[in-house]
Motif scaffolding. Structure first.
Motif, short mmCIF file in Angstrom:
data_model
loop_
_atom_site.label_atom_id
_atom_site.label_comp_id
_atom_site.label_asym_id
_atom_site.label_seq_id
_atom_site.Cartn_x
_atom_site.Cartn_y
_atom_site.Cartn_z
N MET A 1 0.84 -1.20 0.00
CA MET A 1 0.00 0.00 0.00
C MET A 1 0.88 1.24 0.00
SD MET A 1 -2.88 -1.07 2.73
CE MET A 1 -3.55 0.53 3.12
N ALA A 2 1.92 1.23 0.85
CA ALA A 2 2.81 2.39 0.90
C ALA A 2 3.47 2.61 -0.45
CB ALA A 2 3.88 2.16 1.98
N ALA A 3 3.85 1.50 -1.12
CA ALA A 3 4.53 1.63 -2.41
C ALA A 3 3.61 2.26 -3.44
CB ALA A 3 5.00 0.26 -2.88
N VAL A 4 2.35 1.81 -3.46
CA VAL A 4 1.40 2.37 -4.44
C VAL A 4 1.16 3.85 -4.15
CG1 VAL A 4 -0.97 2.26 -5.22
CG2 VAL A 4 0.31 0.17 -4.89
N MET B 1 4.45 10.54 -6.37
CA MET B 1 5.48 10.86 -7.36
C MET B 1 4.84 11.45 -8.63
SD MET B 1 8.78 10.09 -8.10
CE MET B 1 9.65 10.47 -9.59
N ILE B 2 3.75 10.78 -9.11
CA ILE B 2 3.09 11.28 -10.33
C ILE B 2 2.56 12.69 -10.09
CG2 ILE B 2 1.11 10.90 -11.84
CD1 ILE B 2 1.44 7.90 -11.25
N TYR B 3 1.96 12.88 -8.89
CA TYR B 3 1.42 14.20 -8.58
C TYR B 3 2.52 15.25 -8.58
CZ TYR B 3 -0.89 17.90 -5.96
OH TYR B 3 -1.40 19.10 -5.57
N VAL B 4 3.67 14.92 -7.95
CA VAL B 4 4.75 15.91 -7.82
C VAL B 4 5.34 16.23 -9.18
CG1 VAL B 4 7.04 16.27 -6.90
CG2 VAL B 4 5.30 15.35 -5.45
N ILE C 1 12.75 9.32 -3.85
CA ILE C 1 13.40 8.50 -2.82
C ILE C 1 12.34 7.68 -2.08
CG2 ILE C 1 14.79 8.57 -0.73
CD1 ILE C 1 16.43 9.34 -3.04
N GLY C 2 11.15 8.28 -1.87
CA GLY C 2 10.07 7.53 -1.23
C GLY C 2 9.69 6.31 -2.05
N VAL C 3 9.58 6.49 -3.37
CA VAL C 3 9.26 5.36 -4.24
C VAL C 3 10.34 4.28 -4.11
CG1 VAL C 3 9.02 4.64 -6.63
CG2 VAL C 3 7.96 6.73 -5.87
N LEU C 4 11.60 4.72 -4.14
CA LEU C 4 12.71 3.76 -4.04
C LEU C 4 12.63 2.97 -2.75
CD1 LEU C 4 15.70 2.94 -5.04
CD2 LEU C 4 16.41 4.54 -3.30
#
Lengths: 139, 493
Positions: free
Chosen positions: B44-47, B53-56, B86-89
């Motif tokens: 869930m966190a990854a999604v 990321m897309i929003y930013v 970095i959050g996505v990573l």
């Protein structure tokens, strides 16, 4: 420490320590003290009980499972309550919050009282666990 | 779109999901349910992090206030493309490592401790994401402390003598690091009167002429304090013990994610709170550059001298973190962007290396490098994946290791220090010296391959699937290097 005098004295003392601890937790938002201070006092009463009555009897009264459930439940509730407050504040959404009440009453101060109680539970169990782990190596 | 408009609150939601769900685990009796909760929350966190990321990328960086008060009084998150990436990573790599741990963790730690392990992992990743997202230095300090304790926990959970020794060493050194970091905050607070990085940046411009020495002291304290935690070269002594004795899942998490969280924090403090122009005038970047170069060479030299394969990879982390500090020390925007890119590349590659080595140690039960001769015939897929990671570390084109080395060389030439290219080259050759023997002795040699049965020790493909996904991620990070580096140089402005 199976000592008669200690047992009799502790029977009188432990309730007073616990009442004082609960007082410090519940009045944390009105006077000095709060969840951490009150929780430490409550935890000390449990440590006292353990030192006087030994491992077996304490385990009957405060079993590991129960303590763990209380602590985890308190932490989850804390996260949910504070997370709700954070999210509604950050989104600028004016959803209902806990009422502030009249200053000076126990039931006032919005989130402070429930959060103090939850911190108190967590700290009580943590202090007790820390002591027993260092003292006897097991809970 | 509703989901994109809500995306501003997703970073906070990720932290809440991870930190709250962590404490459900000790209440659950069934280990399968625990694993499900852990993997589910991480997915869930990854999604959510991908949506952020897309929003930013679409709408630019944003500030999200936590609670009901605005910035100088309240806390806030600052999400730029860098933080979102970095959050996505972090969430995806942690998710893949957790997926691998479903099959292997019970062989390394007692099953009654499994809920506590997953608790610690969730708390650890939550705290690391908190460090990355938060815009408030003291808030970062609290998350640094949480992540330190959690990472000591995932080292010591194996409950053997060497683990306890390594974890105590790690705990003492990183508490020292946190103390220095806290003192750095105190110095900075005393001259700027703020803990929020945006406001520190505004105040420090006026303060730098009045208190130049205080700024220097606080920057040195930040660098040393976070340097201890992220294994900057002379302060790395805790790393080989902790990373080599921990369960392989923990080693992968510690090496690929935990070290990086503190590097990101250092970059944020240096370039966001203090600002490029101020930091360039201080001698600190030269110090970071020298220590980074020393780490690149000495980490590799130490790695060559090791006999256990996990220690080799642990020392290789010291060398690779050296590259990141090297990029920061170059004091140019390209340098820092490449340092951030190397965070990306190293995270996926090192996670893959530790997991493949963990699989080799698990099936053979041996730890020394010389015991792995001829393993390529027994475990072809595993050693093949290891080879891909090794090639990336050494710097073969397309793979992320090459891209960061190439760009670091370009950055050091454009910074007017062409001599540093020699250090990059020497370090690459040294990398080859300790990675290639494992691969060559594993795959080739008459004597090595004698009496070995083809695929006899191979783990089922189902269990190796997360590592294969990581290898795809390595290739992917290598292929999208250009846009990533551009993104990072945008994020720092």
């Amino acid at each position: 420490m199976n000592h008669m005098i200690l047992q009799v004295v502790s029977k009188i003392m432990i309730p007073f320590i616990q009442v004082f601890g609960i007082y410090v937790v519940l009045f944390g938002h009105l006077s000095p003290g709060g969840g951490f201070a009150g929780g430490t006092i409550l935890g000390v009463s449990l440590i006292f009980y353990r030192m006087v009555y030994g491992k077996a009897e304490t385990r009957l009264k405060f079993p590991f499972e129960l303590m763990m459930k209380m602590m985890c439940g308190a932490l989850i509730l804390y996260g949910v309550l504070k997370g709700y407050s954070f999210l509604t504040g950050g989104n600028h959404s004016y959803l209902p919050q806990l009422p502030l009440g009249t200053p000076g009453n126990i039931l006032s101060g919005g989130y402070l009282l429930p959060l103090n109680v939850l911190v108190g539970i967590t700290v009580t169990v943590t202090i007790y666990f820390l002591f027993t782990l260092f003292y006897e190596g097991e809970i | 779109m509703i989901s994109l408009a809500m995306a501003k609150s997703f970073p906070l939601l990720i932290l809440l999901i991870l930190l709250i769900s962590a404490f459900i685990m000790p209440l659950v009796k069934n280990n399968r349910v625990v694993k499900g909760i852990s993997l589910g929350t991480m997915m869930m966190a990854a999604v959510l992090s991908v949506i952020t990321m897309i929003y930013v990328v679409k709408n630019g960086s944003f500030v999200y206030r936590i609670g009901h008060w605005d910035a100088p009084w309240g806390i806030e998150f600052y999400i730029s493309p860098m933080e979102a990436a970095i959050g996505v990573l972090f969430t995806w790599v942690a998710g893949l490592i957790l997926w691998y741990s479903l099959y292997s963790l019970e062989k390394e730690i007692p099953s009654e401790k499994l809920p506590f392990y997953y608790l610690l992992v969730n708390v650890l990743i939550g705290a690391l994401l908190g460090i990355v997202y938060s815009n408030d230095i003291f808030n970062c300090f609290v998350f640094v402390e949480i992540s330190t304790l959690a990472s000591c926990g995932i080292v010591v959970i194996k409950d053997k003598k060497e683990n306890i020794k390594a974890a105590l060493k790690y705990l003492i050194l990183s508490c020292l690091g946190s103390g220095l970091f806290l003192m750095g905050i105190a110095f900075l607070y005393s001259i700027t009167g703020n803990l929020n990085m945006t406001f520190i940046y505004k105040e420090v411009a006026a303060a730098q002429y009045v208190y130049p020495n205080v700024i220097l002291i606080s920057v040195v304290l930040f660098t040393i304090g976070l340097g201890v935690k992220s294994a900057m070269f002379p302060l790395h002594t805790w790393l080989p013990d902790a990373h080599s004795s921990a369960p392989s899942v923990s080693s992968a998490l510690l090496s690929s994610l935990v070290l990086k969280g503190f590097v990101i924090l250092l970059i944020k403090i240096l370039f966001r709170a203090l600002g490029f122009t101020l930091v360039k005038e201080l001698p600190i970047l030269d110090l970071i550059l020298i220590l980074g170069s020393l780490g690149m060479i000495m980490g590799s030299v130490f790695a060559i001298l090791q006999k256990e394969i996990k220690r080799v990879i642990a020392y290789s982390s010291v060398a690779q973190v050296g590259y990141i500090f090297f990029g920061i020390g170059l004091a140019s925007e390209l340098g820092v962007a490449v340092a951030l890119y190397h965070v990306f590349g190293h995270a996926v590659t090192k996670a893959m290396l530790f997991l493949t080595v963990g699989a080799m140690i698990e099936t053979t039960g041996k730890k020394k490098i010389e015991d792995f001769k001829g393993i390529g015939k027994e475990m072809p897929i595993t050693l093949g994946l290891f080879t891909l990671g090794a090639l990336s570390m050494v710097g073969i084109p397309i793979l992320p290791g090459f891209v960061s080395k190439w760009n670091l060389a370009l950055a050091s030439i454009s910074a007017g220090k062409p001599i540093l290219v020699a250090i990059i080259l020497i370090s690459s050759i040294l990398n080859a010296l300790y990675y290639f023997p494992v691969v060559i002795h594993g795959f080739f040699g008459e004597e090595n391959l004698k009496d070995r049965v083809y695929k006899s020790k191979q783990k089922p493909v189902k269990e190796m699937l997360p590592v294969i996904c990581l290898s795809v991620a390595v290739l992917f990070v290598g292929l999208i290097s250009e846009p990533l580096i551009q993104l990072f140089s945008l994020g720092l402005k």
